[in-house]
Design a protein around this motif. Structure first.
Motif, PDB file in Angstrom:
ATOM      1  N   ARG A 182      27.070 -59.726 -20.058  1.00 54.82           N
ATOM      2  CA  ARG A 182      28.320 -59.828 -19.291  1.00 54.82           C
ATOM      3  C   ARG A 182      28.037 -60.042 -17.804  1.00 54.82           C
ATOM      4  NH1 ARG A 182      31.075 -56.002 -16.543  1.00 54.82           N
ATOM      5  NH2 ARG A 182      29.948 -54.287 -17.560  1.00 54.82           N
TER       6      ARG A 182
ATOM      7  N   GLU B 189      29.082 -63.297 -15.622  1.00 53.64           N
ATOM      8  CA  GLU B 189      29.984 -63.134 -14.474  1.00 53.64           C
ATOM      9  C   GLU B 189      29.356 -63.675 -13.191  1.00 53.64           C
ATOM     10  OE1 GLU B 189      32.465 -59.165 -15.974  1.00 53.64           O
ATOM     11  OE2 GLU B 189      30.753 -58.949 -14.620  1.00 53.64           O
TER      12      GLU B 189
ATOM     13  N   TYR C 267      33.948 -63.379 -20.808  1.00 50.15           N
ATOM     14  CA  TYR C 267      33.813 -62.578 -19.586  1.00 50.15           C
ATOM     15  C   TYR C 267      34.086 -63.435 -18.343  1.00 50.15           C
ATOM     16  CZ  TYR C 267      31.216 -59.468 -22.761  1.00 50.15           C
ATOM     17  OH  TYR C 267      30.838 -58.653 -23.802  1.00 50.15           O
TER      18      TYR C 267
END
Length: 381
Positions: free
Chosen positions: A269, A273, A158
């Motif tokens: 995720r 991120e 990700y």
């Protein structure tokens, strides 16, 4: 009348000169009170005032208004106006007259703008222009990130997309992550991430990238729970930006991210991120800071060469190349010399200048060129 004639001659000389495009005329006026009939002292004071005004205008014309350039210039102005004046090609007195006890002088200065620009760049004033120029010449970037989620490898990280998007938005050239994922094995990626510079070098240069951003991301589910049945997820990333051909670390960062969510995949995720964004912001900030300098560090190798020839080469480089500000001998082994060069300009300009130089009894021939390194072969005539 005589003064006007001299001014016309100067103007015509500049007009027919091949360098006219880079030469500009700047005018300065100065005045001083004549005390005890000491006109010489007043003339000196008035001349210096006129010179300061003209050169301040010349320097100011190169600044990017409202940018960091102006702050740097104001901080260094007094020192810059003391010289050196290598950029002044000619100066001419336009007028010199008394008005009461006040002596008034007007001087014109023919300024080589390219030479002045080099000086201001070297002194750290023209950071905006240096940054734009260096960024345009900045090599392509390859992003290789190893990502683990709850101890398992995520084959499509990700964090890679976040890092790539941020680099592109900041006008860096980035190799398409799909090409990286398709052509680089997991073993190669792990080697690069773990600091194997030979692996990083081979992978990056194979695809024309001069910079490798490598990193590791680890995402774990926290033991803490948020309200509404949501689980907290935490991520940590360590990242480095490395010159593929020399192994020099341009910047490094470590950052964390966290995100609560009811869905494990979404929470992981988002946390990854967030950590990636925090880290890449710092990496880019550090890289862009380094781009403000007009001086570039270049690694060169020369072979085959004996030690006496090396001493001569270093002497000639120092004497004949004014844009080389420093030379450091890194190593000498088996007729191969490795030098670290500080050069006021781009690496392509440096390679061209050396390749075209007549060293007398020998030439230095470029046999390999990459974004941070040039390899030369010494050929006797």
């Amino acid at each position: 009348m005589k003064i006007k004639t001299y001014s016309l001659i100067l103007f015509l000389m500049l007009m027919v000169s091949p360098a006219f495009a880079q030469v500009q005329i700047f005018m300065g006026k100065g005045s001083a009170v004549v005390i005890n009939d000491d006109k010489a002292a007043a003339t000196k004071i008035a001349y210096e005032a006129a010179k300061r005004k003209a050169l301040t205008e010349a320097m100011s014309s190169l600044l990017h208004k409202g940018q960091k350039d102006e702050v740097n210039f104001n901080n260094k102005k007094s020192q810059l106006l003391k010289g050196p004046y290598t950029y002044i090609q000619k100066e001419n007195q336009i007028s010199n007259y008394m008005k009461g006890k006040m002596l008034n002088i007007e001087i014109s200065f023919a300024v080589d703008m390219e030479e002045l620009k080099k000086l201001l760049g070297k002194e750290g004033v023209l950071v905006t222009e240096n940054k734009e120029k260096n960024k345009a010449q900045f090599p392509g970037v390859m992003v290789i990130i190893s990502e683990e989620i709850s101890g398992k490898i995520n084959t499509v990280p990700y964090t890679t997309a976040v890092i790539t998007d941020y680099l592109i938005k900041n006008e860096f050239k980035v190799l398409d992550e799909k090409i990286v994922q398709k052509n680089i094995s997991q073993e190669q990626a792990v080697q690069a991430v773990n600091g194997n510079m030979a692996a990083a070098n081979a992978v990056a240069l194979q695809y024309g990238s001069g910079i490798v951003i490598t990193g590791k991301t680890a995402v774990q589910q926290s033991s803490l729970k948020s309200g509404g049945g949501m689980q907290a997820y935490g991520a940590n990333i360590t990242m480095r930006a490395i010159k593929a051909d020399t192994g020099d670390v341009l910047a490094s960062a470590s950052a964390d991210g966290s995100f609560p969510h009811i869905n494990a995949m979404t929470g992981s995720r988002k946390a990854a991120e967030q950590a990636a964004m925090n880290a890449i912001e710092k990496i880019v900030k550090d890289i862009e800071k380094s781009l403000e300098s007009s001086s570039n560090g270049i690694v060169i190798t020369i072979s085959p060469i004996n030690y006496k020839q090396l001493a001569i080469v270093k002497q000639l480089l120092t004497r004949d190349f004014k844009d080389i500000s420093a030379i450091k001998q890194n190593s000498f082994n088996n007729k191969v010399a490795k030098l670290d060069i500080q050069y006021e300009g781009g690496i392509a300009d440096f390679a061209d200048e050396i390749a075209l130089k007549d060293f007398g009894t020998f030439n230095l021939v470029v046999i390999q060129f990459s974004p941070g390194k040039v390899d030369f072969e010494l050929k006797m005539k």
